[in-house]
Design a protein around this motif. Structure first.
Motif, PDB file in Angstrom:
ATOM      1  N   VAL A 164      14.013 -32.922 115.258  1.00 26.43           N
ATOM      2  CA  VAL A 164      13.918 -31.609 115.890  1.00 26.43           C
ATOM      3  C   VAL A 164      15.311 -30.975 115.847  1.00 26.43           C
ATOM      4  O   VAL A 164      16.322 -31.673 115.949  1.00 26.43           O
ATOM      5  N   VAL A 165      15.346 -29.662 115.661  1.00 25.64           N
ATOM      6  CA  VAL A 165      16.603 -28.917 115.654  1.00 25.64           C
ATOM      7  C   VAL A 165      16.652 -28.093 116.929  1.00 25.64           C
ATOM      8  O   VAL A 165      15.662 -27.472 117.313  1.00 25.64           O
ATOM      9  N   ARG A 166      17.796 -28.086 117.576  1.00 19.42           N
ATOM     10  CA  ARG A 166      17.995 -27.266 118.775  1.00 19.42           C
ATOM     11  C   ARG A 166      18.853 -26.065 118.408  1.00 19.42           C
ATOM     12  O   ARG A 166      19.832 -26.179 117.694  1.00 19.42           O
ATOM     13  N   ALA A 167      18.453 -24.910 118.932  1.00 15.83           N
ATOM     14  CA  ALA A 167      19.197 -23.669 118.691  1.00 15.83           C
ATOM     15  C   ALA A 167      19.381 -22.943 120.014  1.00 15.83           C
ATOM     16  O   ALA A 167      18.551 -23.071 120.922  1.00 15.83           O
ATOM     17  N   THR A 168      20.450 -22.161 120.108  1.00 18.30           N
ATOM     18  CA  THR A 168      20.724 -21.430 121.342  1.00 18.30           C
ATOM     19  C   THR A 168      20.549 -19.921 121.180  1.00 18.30           C
ATOM     20  O   THR A 168      20.634 -19.191 122.164  1.00 18.30           O
ATOM     21  N   THR A 169      20.303 -19.452 119.957  1.00 17.54           N
ATOM     22  CA  THR A 169      20.077 -18.024 119.729  1.00 17.54           C
ATOM     23  C   THR A 169      18.780 -17.843 118.950  1.00 17.54           C
ATOM     24  O   THR A 169      18.353 -18.737 118.216  1.00 17.54           O
ATOM     25  N   VAL A 170      18.186 -16.674 119.112  1.00 14.37           N
ATOM     26  CA  VAL A 170      16.949 -16.377 118.392  1.00 14.37           C
ATOM     27  C   VAL A 170      17.191 -16.428 116.890  1.00 14.37           C
ATOM     28  O   VAL A 170      16.429 -17.067 116.151  1.00 14.37           O
ATOM     29  N   ASP A 171      18.262 -15.778 116.426  1.00 13.66           N
ATOM     30  CA  ASP A 171      18.537 -15.795 114.989  1.00 13.66           C
ATOM     31  C   ASP A 171      18.802 -17.208 114.494  1.00 13.66           C
ATOM     32  O   ASP A 171      18.349 -17.584 113.415  1.00 13.66           O
ATOM     33  N   GLY A 172      19.529 -17.997 115.271  1.00 17.85           N
ATOM     34  CA  GLY A 172      19.788 -19.376 114.876  1.00 17.85           C
ATOM     35  C   GLY A 172      18.516 -20.184 114.764  1.00 17.85           C
ATOM     36  O   GLY A 172      18.335 -20.980 113.832  1.00 17.85           O
ATOM     37  N   ALA A 173      17.596 -19.965 115.699  1.00 17.65           N
ATOM     38  CA  ALA A 173      16.323 -20.686 115.664  1.00 17.65           C
ATOM     39  C   ALA A 173      15.502 -20.281 114.445  1.00 17.65           C
ATOM     40  O   ALA A 173      14.968 -21.133 113.723  1.00 17.65           O
ATOM     41  N   LEU A 174      15.415 -18.977 114.183  1.00 10.69           N
ATOM     42  CA  LEU A 174      14.617 -18.518 113.050  1.00 10.69           C
ATOM     43  C   LEU A 174      15.266 -18.903 111.727  1.00 10.69           C
ATOM     44  O   LEU A 174      14.566 -19.246 110.767  1.00 10.69           O
ATOM     45  N   ASP A 175      16.596 -18.880 111.682  1.00 12.74           N
ATOM     46  CA  ASP A 175      17.287 -19.352 110.471  1.00 12.74           C
ATOM     47  C   ASP A 175      16.950 -20.818 110.211  1.00 12.74           C
ATOM     48  O   ASP A 175      16.724 -21.228 109.074  1.00 12.74           O
ATOM     49  N   ALA A 176      16.921 -21.622 111.273  1.00 10.12           N
ATOM     50  CA  ALA A 176      16.600 -23.050 111.111  1.00 10.12           C
ATOM     51  C   ALA A 176      15.165 -23.235 110.620  1.00 10.12           C
ATOM     52  O   ALA A 176      14.890 -24.107 109.794  1.00 10.12           O
ATOM     53  N   LEU A 177      14.238 -22.411 111.129  1.00  9.35           N
ATOM     54  CA  LEU A 177      12.849 -22.510 110.679  1.00  9.35           C
ATOM     55  C   LEU A 177      12.720 -22.220 109.183  1.00  9.35           C
ATOM     56  O   LEU A 177      11.874 -22.803 108.510  1.00  9.35           O
ATOM     57  N   ALA A 178      13.554 -21.317 108.693  1.00 11.11           N
ATOM     58  CA  ALA A 178      13.470 -20.893 107.291  1.00 11.11           C
ATOM     59  C   ALA A 178      14.352 -21.707 106.364  1.00 11.11           C
ATOM     60  O   ALA A 178      14.250 -21.582 105.146  1.00 11.11           O
ATOM     61  N   SER A 179      15.204 -22.543 106.914  1.00 15.27           N
ATOM     62  CA  SER A 179      16.211 -23.237 106.120  1.00 15.27           C
ATOM     63  C   SER A 179      15.636 -24.395 105.316  1.00 15.27           C
ATOM     64  O   SER A 179      15.093 -25.341 105.891  1.00 15.27           O
ATOM     65  N   PRO A 180      15.797 -24.345 103.999  1.00 13.00           N
ATOM     66  CA  PRO A 180      15.388 -25.503 103.204  1.00 13.00           C
ATOM     67  C   PRO A 180      16.165 -26.761 103.595  1.00 13.00           C
ATOM     68  O   PRO A 180      15.645 -27.866 103.517  1.00 13.00           O
ATOM     69  N   GLU A 181      17.417 -26.585 104.058  1.00 17.59           N
ATOM     70  CA  GLU A 181      18.222 -27.735 104.464  1.00 17.59           C
ATOM     71  C   GLU A 181      17.627 -28.411 105.686  1.00 17.59           C
ATOM     72  O   GLU A 181      17.596 -29.636 105.784  1.00 17.59           O
ATOM     73  N   VAL A 182      17.149 -27.615 106.649  1.00 14.38           N
ATOM     74  CA  VAL A 182      16.541 -28.198 107.846  1.00 14.38           C
ATOM     75  C   VAL A 182      15.267 -28.933 107.465  1.00 14.38           C
ATOM     76  O   VAL A 182      15.048 -30.069 107.879  1.00 14.38           O
ATOM     77  N   ALA A 183      14.438 -28.285 106.658  1.00 19.80           N
ATOM     78  CA  ALA A 183      13.200 -28.945 106.234  1.00 19.80           C
ATOM     79  C   ALA A 183      13.521 -30.221 105.462  1.00 19.80           C
ATOM     80  O   ALA A 183      12.897 -31.261 105.668  1.00 19.80           O
ATOM     81  N   HIS A 184      14.539 -30.160 104.604  1.00 17.50           N
ATOM     82  CA  HIS A 184      14.931 -31.353 103.831  1.00 17.50           C
ATOM     83  C   HIS A 184      15.448 -32.449 104.757  1.00 17.50           C
ATOM     84  O   HIS A 184      15.109 -33.613 104.616  1.00 17.50           O
ATOM     85  N   GLN A 185      16.280 -32.058 105.738  1.00 20.63           N
ATOM     86  CA  GLN A 185      16.829 -33.033 106.690  1.00 20.63           C
ATOM     87  C   GLN A 185      15.697 -33.713 107.444  1.00 20.63           C
ATOM     88  O   GLN A 185      15.695 -34.931 107.612  1.00 20.63           O
ATOM     89  N   GLN A 186      14.733 -32.935 107.909  1.00 19.67           N
ATOM     90  CA  GLN A 186      13.639 -33.526 108.672  1.00 19.67           C
ATOM     91  C   GLN A 186      12.757 -34.387 107.782  1.00 19.67           C
ATOM     92  O   GLN A 186      12.286 -35.431 108.207  1.00 19.67           O
ATOM     93  N   ARG A 187      12.550 -33.984 106.513  1.00 17.03           N
ATOM     94  CA  ARG A 187      11.791 -34.831 105.578  1.00 17.03           C
ATOM     95  C   ARG A 187      12.543 -36.111 105.300  1.00 17.03           C
ATOM     96  O   ARG A 187      11.962 -37.180 105.219  1.00 17.03           O
ATOM     97  N   ALA A 188      13.872 -36.024 105.194  1.00 13.26           N
ATOM     98  CA  ALA A 188      14.682 -37.222 104.937  1.00 13.26           C
ATOM     99  C   ALA A 188      14.557 -38.198 106.092  1.00 13.26           C
ATOM    100  O   ALA A 188      14.468 -39.400 105.887  1.00 13.26           O
ATOM    101  N   VAL A 189      14.518 -37.667 107.309  1.00 14.37           N
ATOM    102  CA  VAL A 189      14.329 -38.538 108.476  1.00 14.37           C
ATOM    103  C   VAL A 189      13.010 -39.283 108.349  1.00 14.37           C
ATOM    104  O   VAL A 189      12.927 -40.486 108.552  1.00 14.37           O
ATOM    105  N   VAL A 190      11.987 -38.551 107.981  1.00 12.59           N
ATOM    106  CA  VAL A 190      10.666 -39.155 107.824  1.00 12.59           C
ATOM    107  C   VAL A 190      10.675 -40.196 106.713  1.00 12.59           C
ATOM    108  O   VAL A 190      10.136 -41.287 106.847  1.00 12.59           O
ATOM    109  N   ASP A 191      11.316 -39.873 105.608  1.00 10.02           N
ATOM    110  CA  ASP A 191      11.316 -40.766 104.455  1.00 10.02           C
ATOM    111  C   ASP A 191      12.133 -42.044 104.689  1.00 10.02           C
ATOM    112  O   ASP A 191      11.940 -43.023 103.994  1.00 10.02           O
ATOM    113  N   GLN A 192      13.042 -42.032 105.660  1.00 10.59           N
ATOM    114  CA  GLN A 192      13.877 -43.193 105.921  1.00 10.59           C
ATOM    115  C   GLN A 192      13.174 -44.255 106.766  1.00 10.59           C
ATOM    116  O   GLN A 192      13.722 -45.307 106.999  1.00 10.59           O
ATOM    117  N   GLN A 193      11.975 -43.966 107.221  1.00 13.26           N
ATOM    118  CA  GLN A 193      11.258 -44.938 108.069  1.00 13.26           C
ATOM    119  C   GLN A 193      10.967 -46.204 107.318  1.00 13.26           C
ATOM    120  O   GLN A 193      10.660 -46.234 106.185  1.00 13.26           O
TER     121      GLN A 193
END
Length: 193
Positions: A164-193
Protein backbone atom coordinates in the motif's frame (compact mmCIF):
# COMPACT_ATOMS: atom_id res chain seq x y z
CA UNK A 1 -2.06 6.10 -20.62
CA UNK A 2 -5.74 5.17 -20.67
CA UNK A 3 -8.11 6.82 -18.21
CA UNK A 4 -8.42 5.03 -14.89
CA UNK A 5 -11.54 3.88 -13.10
CA UNK A 6 -10.74 4.68 -9.47
CA UNK A 7 -12.56 2.95 -6.67
CA UNK A 8 -12.77 5.27 -3.65
CA UNK A 9 -13.38 3.90 -0.16
CA UNK A 10 -14.55 6.49 2.39
CA UNK A 11 -17.01 7.31 5.16
CA UNK A 12 -20.74 7.17 4.60
CA UNK A 13 -21.76 8.41 8.03
CA UNK A 14 -21.60 11.78 9.81
CA UNK A 15 -18.05 13.16 9.76
CA UNK A 16 -16.42 16.58 10.24
CA UNK A 17 -16.71 19.07 7.38
CA UNK A 18 -12.98 18.94 6.46
CA UNK A 19 -13.43 15.25 5.59
CA UNK A 20 -16.38 16.09 3.32
CA UNK A 21 -14.27 18.78 1.67
CA UNK A 22 -11.43 16.30 1.12
CA UNK A 23 -13.82 13.88 -0.58
CA UNK A 24 -15.07 16.67 -2.83
CA UNK A 25 -11.51 17.61 -3.73
CA UNK A 26 -10.77 13.99 -4.65
CA UNK A 27 -13.87 13.75 -6.85
CA UNK A 28 -12.98 16.98 -8.66
CA UNK A 29 -9.39 15.82 -9.17
CA UNK A 30 -10.51 12.47 -10.57
CA UNK A 31 -12.70 14.33 -13.06
CA UNK A 32 -9.92 16.78 -13.95
CA UNK A 33 -7.73 13.86 -15.00
CA UNK A 34 -10.46 12.46 -17.22
CA UNK A 35 -10.90 9.40 -15.02
CA UNK A 36 -14.08 7.74 -13.77
CA UNK A 37 -15.22 7.00 -10.24
CA UNK A 38 -16.40 3.75 -8.73
CA UNK A 39 -17.94 4.15 -5.30
CA UNK A 40 -20.16 2.42 -2.78
CA UNK A 41 -23.23 4.00 -4.34
CA UNK A 42 -24.29 6.21 -1.43
CA UNK A 43 -25.28 9.86 -1.70
CA UNK A 44 -24.47 10.84 1.88
CA UNK A 45 -21.35 12.00 3.72
CA UNK A 46 -17.96 11.62 2.05
CA UNK A 47 -19.29 8.99 -0.36
CA UNK A 48 -21.87 11.42 -1.70
CA UNK A 49 -19.42 14.31 -1.81
CA UNK A 50 -16.84 12.44 -3.90
CA UNK A 51 -19.50 11.30 -6.39
CA UNK A 52 -21.16 14.72 -6.73
CA UNK A 53 -17.83 16.47 -7.27
CA UNK A 54 -16.70 13.89 -9.81
CA UNK A 55 -19.95 14.29 -11.79
CA UNK A 56 -19.80 18.07 -11.58
CA UNK A 57 -16.35 17.84 -13.15
CA UNK A 58 -17.63 15.63 -15.97
CA UNK A 59 -16.49 12.23 -14.69
CA UNK A 60 -18.57 9.11 -15.18
CA UNK A 61 -19.69 7.71 -11.82
CA UNK A 62 -20.61 4.14 -11.04
CA UNK A 63 -22.16 3.37 -7.68
CA UNK A 64 -22.46 -0.17 -6.32
CA UNK A 65 -24.87 -0.52 -3.43
CA UNK A 66 -26.51 -3.37 -1.55
CA UNK A 67 -30.27 -3.57 -1.88
CA UNK A 68 -30.76 -3.03 1.87
CA UNK A 69 -29.14 0.42 1.62
CA UNK A 70 -31.32 1.36 -1.35
CA UNK A 71 -34.30 0.63 0.86
CA UNK A 72 -32.91 3.08 3.45
CA UNK A 73 -33.05 5.75 0.70
CA UNK A 74 -29.36 6.58 0.73
CA UNK A 75 -28.60 5.47 -2.84
CA UNK A 76 -26.85 7.86 -5.22
CA UNK A 77 -29.67 7.92 -7.75
CA UNK A 78 -27.77 10.51 -9.79
CA UNK A 79 -24.96 8.06 -10.60
CA UNK A 80 -24.37 7.43 -14.28
CA UNK A 81 -24.76 3.77 -13.40
CA UNK A 82 -26.18 2.51 -10.12
CA UNK A 83 -25.62 -1.20 -9.63
CA UNK A 84 -27.83 -2.75 -6.96
CA UNK A 85 -26.46 -6.00 -5.51
CA UNK A 86 -27.63 -8.50 -2.92
CA UNK A 87 -25.10 -7.88 -0.15
CA UNK A 88 -21.83 -6.28 0.97
CA UNK A 89 -19.65 -9.12 -0.29
CA UNK A 90 -21.11 -8.89 -3.75
CA UNK A 91 -20.72 -5.12 -3.62
CA UNK A 92 -16.97 -5.35 -3.00
CA UNK A 93 -16.49 -7.86 -5.80
CA UNK A 94 -18.38 -5.66 -8.24
CA UNK A 95 -16.46 -2.55 -7.18
CA UNK A 96 -13.19 -4.42 -7.63
CA UNK A 97 -14.18 -5.75 -11.05
CA UNK A 98 -15.10 -2.27 -12.29
CA UNK A 99 -11.95 -0.47 -11.10
CA UNK A 100 -8.30 -0.15 -12.09
CA UNK A 101 -7.04 1.26 -8.79
CA UNK A 102 -8.19 1.69 -5.19
CA UNK A 103 -8.01 4.82 -3.06
CA UNK A 104 -8.89 4.88 0.64
CA UNK A 105 -9.80 8.14 2.34
CA UNK A 106 -10.54 8.47 6.05
CA UNK A 107 -13.44 6.26 7.06
CA UNK A 108 -14.83 3.86 9.60
CA UNK A 109 -15.15 0.12 9.89
CA UNK A 110 -16.50 -0.36 6.37
CA UNK A 111 -13.68 1.68 4.84
CA UNK A 112 -11.09 -0.24 6.86
CA UNK A 113 -12.60 -3.54 5.79
CA UNK A 114 -12.52 -2.49 2.11
CA UNK A 115 -8.95 -1.22 2.40
CA UNK A 116 -7.71 -4.39 4.08
CA UNK A 117 -9.41 -6.63 1.54
CA UNK A 118 -7.96 -4.71 -1.41
CA UNK A 119 -4.52 -4.63 0.24
CA UNK A 120 -4.59 -8.32 1.18
CA UNK A 121 -5.94 -9.41 -2.22
CA UNK A 122 -3.05 -7.61 -3.91
CA UNK A 123 -0.57 -9.23 -1.54
CA UNK A 124 -2.05 -12.64 -2.40
CA UNK A 125 -1.74 -11.99 -6.16
CA UNK A 126 -5.47 -11.77 -6.69
CA UNK A 127 -5.02 -8.39 -8.43
CA UNK A 128 -2.20 -6.05 -9.38
CA UNK A 129 -4.06 -2.77 -8.93
CA UNK A 130 -2.45 0.06 -6.99
CA UNK A 131 -3.82 0.54 -3.47
CA UNK A 132 -3.27 4.04 -2.07
CA UNK A 133 -4.27 5.65 1.22
CA UNK A 134 -4.81 9.42 1.16
CA UNK A 135 -4.21 10.75 4.65
CA UNK A 136 -3.45 14.48 4.80
CA UNK A 137 -4.09 14.84 8.54
CA UNK A 138 -2.64 11.68 10.07
CA UNK A 139 -5.98 9.89 10.46
CA UNK A 140 -4.34 6.53 9.72
CA UNK A 141 -1.08 7.16 11.63
CA UNK A 142 -2.05 5.01 14.68
CA UNK A 143 -3.05 2.13 12.41
CA UNK A 144 0.18 2.20 10.43
CA UNK A 145 2.28 2.64 13.58
CA UNK A 146 0.69 -0.51 14.97
CA UNK A 147 1.07 -2.48 11.73
CA UNK A 148 4.71 -1.42 11.34
CA UNK A 149 5.37 -2.53 14.93
CA UNK A 150 4.31 -6.03 13.87
CA UNK A 151 6.89 -6.29 11.08
CA UNK A 152 9.41 -8.91 12.07
CA UNK A 153 7.07 -10.67 14.49
CA UNK A 154 5.70 -13.07 11.88
CA UNK A 155 2.29 -11.39 11.82
CA UNK A 156 3.06 -8.69 9.22
CA UNK A 157 5.85 -8.77 6.65
CA UNK A 158 7.79 -5.86 5.19
CA UNK A 159 6.63 -7.06 1.76
CA UNK A 160 3.06 -6.88 2.97
CA UNK A 161 3.51 -3.32 4.21
CA UNK A 162 4.91 -2.33 0.82
CA UNK A 163 1.61 -3.34 -0.79
CA UNK A 164 0.00 0.00 0.00
CA UNK A 165 1.20 3.54 -0.74
CA UNK A 166 0.46 6.40 1.64
CA UNK A 167 0.00 9.93 0.35
CA UNK A 168 -0.69 13.22 2.10
CA UNK A 169 -1.99 15.25 -0.87
CA UNK A 170 -4.73 14.61 -3.40
CA UNK A 171 -2.33 15.06 -6.31
CA UNK A 172 0.22 12.78 -4.67
CA UNK A 173 -2.41 10.09 -4.18
CA UNK A 174 -3.69 10.31 -7.75
CA UNK A 175 -0.14 10.38 -9.12
CA UNK A 176 0.56 7.17 -7.18
CA UNK A 177 -2.58 5.54 -8.59
CA UNK A 178 -1.42 6.33 -12.12
CA UNK A 179 2.26 5.56 -11.61
CA UNK A 180 3.65 2.55 -13.44
CA UNK A 181 6.41 2.54 -10.80
CA UNK A 182 3.90 2.13 -7.97
CA UNK A 183 2.08 -0.63 -9.80
CA UNK A 184 5.43 -2.29 -10.57
CA UNK A 185 6.57 -1.95 -6.94
CA UNK A 186 3.37 -3.52 -5.67
CA UNK A 187 3.59 -6.33 -8.27
CA UNK A 188 7.20 -6.92 -7.23
CA UNK A 189 6.07 -7.29 -3.63
CA UNK A 190 3.56 -9.87 -4.74
CA UNK A 191 6.07 -11.69 -6.92
CA UNK A 192 8.60 -11.96 -4.08
CA UNK A 193 6.32 -14.21 -2.02
Amino acid sequence: MRPLAVCVFCASGPVPEPAIALAGEVGAAIAARGWSLVSGGGRVSMMGAVARAAREGGARTVGVIPEALVEREVADDQADELVVVADMRTRKGEMDARSDAMLALPGGLGTLEELFEAWTSGYLRMHDKPVVVLDPDGFYDPLFTWLESLVGTGFVSARGMAGVVRATTVDGALDALASPEVAHQQRAVVDQQ
